[in-house]
Design a protein around this motif. Structure first.
Motif, short mmCIF file in Angstrom:
data_model
loop_
_atom_site.label_atom_id
_atom_site.label_comp_id
_atom_site.label_asym_id
_atom_site.label_seq_id
_atom_site.Cartn_x
_atom_site.Cartn_y
_atom_site.Cartn_z
N GLN A 34 0.84 -1.20 0.00
CA GLN A 34 0.00 0.00 0.00
C GLN A 34 0.87 1.25 0.00
O GLN A 34 0.62 2.19 -0.75
CB GLN A 34 -0.93 -0.01 1.20
CG GLN A 34 -1.78 1.24 1.31
CD GLN A 34 -2.58 1.28 2.60
OE1 GLN A 34 -2.53 0.37 3.41
NE2 GLN A 34 -3.31 2.35 2.78
N LYS A 70 -16.86 -2.31 -7.19
CA LYS A 70 -15.84 -2.90 -6.32
C LYS A 70 -16.26 -2.72 -4.85
O LYS A 70 -16.77 -1.69 -4.47
CB LYS A 70 -14.48 -2.24 -6.54
CG LYS A 70 -13.89 -2.41 -7.91
CD LYS A 70 -13.28 -3.78 -8.13
CE LYS A 70 -12.05 -3.96 -7.29
NZ LYS A 70 -11.47 -5.26 -7.39
N THR A 71 -16.02 -3.73 -4.07
CA THR A 71 -16.34 -3.65 -2.64
C THR A 71 -15.17 -3.16 -1.82
O THR A 71 -15.33 -2.76 -0.68
CB THR A 71 -16.81 -5.02 -2.11
OG1 THR A 71 -15.79 -5.98 -2.38
CG2 THR A 71 -18.11 -5.44 -2.77
N LYS A 72 -13.96 -3.22 -2.40
CA LYS A 72 -12.78 -2.70 -1.71
C LYS A 72 -11.77 -2.23 -2.75
O LYS A 72 -11.77 -2.69 -3.89
CB LYS A 72 -12.17 -3.75 -0.79
CG LYS A 72 -11.47 -4.90 -1.47
CD LYS A 72 -10.84 -5.81 -0.43
CE LYS A 72 -9.67 -6.57 -0.98
NZ LYS A 72 -8.48 -5.82 -1.20
N ASP A 118 -5.92 -1.70 -0.64
CA ASP A 118 -6.29 -1.40 0.74
C ASP A 118 -7.42 -2.34 1.14
O ASP A 118 -7.99 -3.04 0.30
CB ASP A 118 -6.72 0.06 0.88
CG ASP A 118 -6.52 0.60 2.29
OD1 ASP A 118 -6.23 -0.19 3.21
OD2 ASP A 118 -6.66 1.82 2.49
N VAL A 119 -7.76 -2.35 2.42
CA VAL A 119 -8.79 -3.27 2.88
C VAL A 119 -10.19 -2.71 2.77
O VAL A 119 -11.16 -3.45 2.72
CB VAL A 119 -8.51 -3.72 4.34
CG1 VAL A 119 -7.26 -4.57 4.41
CG2 VAL A 119 -8.40 -2.54 5.27
N LYS A 120 -10.32 -1.36 2.73
CA LYS A 120 -11.66 -0.76 2.61
C LYS A 120 -11.54 0.64 2.02
O LYS A 120 -10.48 1.26 2.04
CB LYS A 120 -12.37 -0.70 3.95
CG LYS A 120 -11.71 0.22 4.96
CD LYS A 120 -12.49 0.24 6.27
CE LYS A 120 -11.79 1.15 7.24
NZ LYS A 120 -12.57 2.25 7.67
N PHE A 121 -12.64 1.12 1.48
CA PHE A 121 -12.70 2.49 0.98
C PHE A 121 -12.79 3.44 2.15
O PHE A 121 -13.47 3.15 3.15
CB PHE A 121 -13.93 2.70 0.06
CG PHE A 121 -13.79 2.06 -1.28
CD1 PHE A 121 -12.94 2.61 -2.23
CD2 PHE A 121 -14.52 0.94 -1.62
CE1 PHE A 121 -12.81 2.04 -3.48
CE2 PHE A 121 -14.40 0.36 -2.87
CZ PHE A 121 -13.54 0.90 -3.80
N GLU A 122 -12.11 4.55 2.07
CA GLU A 122 -12.16 5.58 3.11
C GLU A 122 -13.12 6.68 2.63
O GLU A 122 -12.74 7.56 1.87
CB GLU A 122 -10.76 6.17 3.37
CG GLU A 122 -9.75 5.16 3.84
CD GLU A 122 -10.01 4.64 5.24
OE1 GLU A 122 -10.68 5.32 6.03
OE2 GLU A 122 -9.54 3.53 5.53
N THR A 172 -17.46 10.60 6.52
CA THR A 172 -18.74 10.38 7.20
C THR A 172 -19.45 11.68 7.53
O THR A 172 -20.65 11.69 7.77
CB THR A 172 -18.52 9.58 8.50
OG1 THR A 172 -17.59 10.28 9.32
CG2 THR A 172 -18.00 8.19 8.20
#
Length: 137
Positions: free
Chosen positions: A3, A64-66, A70-74, A77
């Motif tokens: 990453q 795409k789910t990720k 990387d492990v997740k979308f940032e 919020t």
């Protein structure tokens, strides 16, 4: 580790693109932002080029789910428009219009050893840290 490598590689490619496109030249940026006096539309083609290249990629990757590296979308919020956001955005825009730099091109232009770039980046860093000690509420 992967990453970090791809983040660094992306940043270097982005910085080179900013230099090649002229975004690190404050006179060019101010000429683009000054629509009433000797407007320079050339940076509009940089933006159009970015859209032409990125839009199909975003379309292809829309389900795409990720992310790939990387492990997740940032995803932000905070959805509220507040005083801090409006004030910060206004200061950013005013500074960009007066000086002709925003953070990315300013950092890229450090490699050109432009004294204005060095002064801008030092001021930007002072501003970042000042915002932590100045009460906002």
């Amino acid at each position: 580790m992967t990453q970090n490598f791809f983040s660094l590689l992306s940043g270097i490619i982005f910085g080179i693109g900013l230099i090649i496109s002229g975004m690190t030249n404050p006179e060019k940026v101010i000429g683009f932002l000054s629509i009433t006096d000797n407007w320079d539309p050339s940076l509009m083609f940089v933006m159009i080029g970015a859209i032409v290249i990125s839009a199909p990629i975003f379309y292809l990757l829309r389900n795409k789910t990720k992310p790939l590296f990387d492990v997740k979308f940032e995803i932000p919020t905070i959805k509220n428009l507040d005083k801090q956001l409006i004030l910060g955005s206004s200061l950013f825009g005013i500074g960009w219009g007066i000086v002709g730099f925003c953070p990315g091109p300013a950092i890229s232009s450090l490699f050109l050893l432009n004294p204005l770039s060095i002064l801008f980046v030092i001021s930007m860093i002072v501003g970042f840290y000042s915002s932590r000690i100045i009460p906002t509420k």
